[in-house]
Scaffold this motif. Sequence first.
Motif, PDB file in Angstrom:
ATOM      1  N   ARG A   4      -8.718  39.852  13.331  1.00  0.00           N
ATOM      2  CA  ARG A   4      -8.626  40.023  14.530  1.00  0.00           C
ATOM      3  C   ARG A   4      -8.892  38.899  15.498  1.00  0.00           C
TER       4      ARG A   4
ATOM      5  N   CYS B  82     -10.153  37.704  19.201  1.00  0.00           N
ATOM      6  CA  CYS B  82     -11.020  38.351  20.390  1.00  0.00           C
ATOM      7  C   CYS B  82     -11.076  37.148  21.323  1.00  0.00           C
TER       8      CYS B  82
ATOM      9  N   ASP C 128      -5.013  42.904  16.460  1.00  0.00           N
ATOM     10  CA  ASP C 128      -5.521  42.708  15.271  1.00  0.00           C
ATOM     11  C   ASP C 128      -4.562  43.200  14.103  1.00  0.00           C
TER      12      ASP C 128
ATOM     13  N   ASN D  29     -11.965  42.356  21.456  1.00  0.00           N
ATOM     14  CA  ASN D  29     -10.908  42.291  20.743  1.00  0.00           C
ATOM     15  C   ASN D  29      -9.577  42.345  21.644  1.00  0.00           C
TER      16      ASN D  29
END
Length: 555
Positions: free
Chosen positions: A450, A452, A465, A462
Amino acid sequence: MPGQLVARLAAAALRLPAVRPGPVRITRDIPVRVRDGVVLRTDHYAPRDRAAPTVLIRTPYGRGGPLRLLGRLLAARGRHAVIQSCRGTGGSGGTFAPLVHERDDGVDTLDWLRRQPWWSGALGMFGVSYQGFAQWALAADAGEELRAMVAVVTASSTRDSTYAGESFALDTVLTWAELLHAQTVPRLARQWELKRGQPRLAAALDHLPLAQADRVATGVTIPFFQEWLRHHDPDAAYWRSRVFADRVARVRAPVVMVTGWHDIFLPAQLDDHATLRAAGARPRLVIGPWTHGSPGLFVAALREGLTWLDEHLNGSAADERLPTGRSRGGPVRLHVGGAGGGWRDLPDWPPPATGTAWHLHAGGELATRSPQPSTPDEFRYDPTDPTPSLGGPLLVAKRAGPVDNRLVEARSDVLTYTSAPLTGPVEVIGDVRAEIHVRTELAYLDVFVRLCDVDRRGRSRNVCDGLVRVTPGRFTADSSGALRVPVRLWPTAYRFAAGHRLRVQVAGGAHPRWARNPGSGEPLGTAVTLRAGRRQVLHDPAHPSVLWLPIVQFE
């Protein structure tokens, strides 16, 4: 009169080209008989001019609510709106089996339309989510009569979205199964379950074996849920008649696609866009800051869809009296998230970009410099306490989208790699991918990655992902036993502000968005043996774990 007033007010609120709504004649529950004798219940919203194009919507979600508004809006704009319940739903006969009957039922419905005295020979289609799958099932067979399509948060194939990364999209599939079943229960009982926070669904998402989860959530066995647990193989004959991706290139009608950066079908919808572009088509693509159920998505879909139909459903005298104006912007309109992003018009998707490698380094560092000799990082994944999923592309809007990830990043089973504060803004638009080198004591595992955005206060939100399921033989191990696992993340358009930091998470799962990997290799639906194991993430010169970002230059 009240219905006409609602249509007029809605058109004004959506900033549609002004029209004067004429009388709309509504006929409900028309029986349309298809080839096997099943009757499909259908509503018809007729405009004043009988010789007008028709817009078809086929849906498993009932013909009321927002669809009634859409029917009136279409009829007020001089279209015949035909809204039909898929078999086994909304009073239609037969049994609902997702994707099985949509092509044949759609073809038979088109044959019925051709026999109507008001049929003009011009067809448009409009659909959100499953309604869009029903469009793609019919589109290649509709021929030149199909003049326009409006495809909203949908795709021609559900197989790859169901088994994203060859795992299983548990939250999406089970939540959808529960939602469909809820249409069959008394309204008060449904409202009570929602008020309680759907505890049965929550329990089902945590239940093993998964083959019992549908009964835990709904009290009944749901055939398609059981089938999707069994037919996991990408080459399974089961899916050949349930996906329509090989038919997309044959569609010649203009298509507008509306979706969101946190939609569950975004990668598949962009694959459809690429197929149309490769076939020489010029679809319009709109991607906003939306999830699958965002209210803003519904408004944008109406605005874009009705304008698109105005532009392309031509050929009758009635059409000539409609305001037509061209669509706003270019072929691609997208929203760039983050600070100072906003809406952009582009000539195509994806835009030109420079692929930039952000390497994972020792000490939890993320940087563009080349990897250095280093000791692997390590964590232990335990499927009895699976790493939870937070936000992202989910079916339920209130749980989806960007959220603060600090709680999950504090877990011992999540590794994080963070950049230094950015000296200037960085804009990422396009496909995002990662390559993670892992060494593990188990042959069955998942790799979740993921990206971020970490702001100046330390909040980690986030951006996009992806997850890949590893099974024996899928990826080749090197002499040290390390596997190079490629991970396709959701595409994105995001502007990281100066002073912010990029962060990459690496974990062994994201439950219940993806079904936990039991680590035992047991079949998806019957697995109950849970095996924990340690994972190493390597980032030395021979094993350069990396996130590839498409960086664009902005003005």
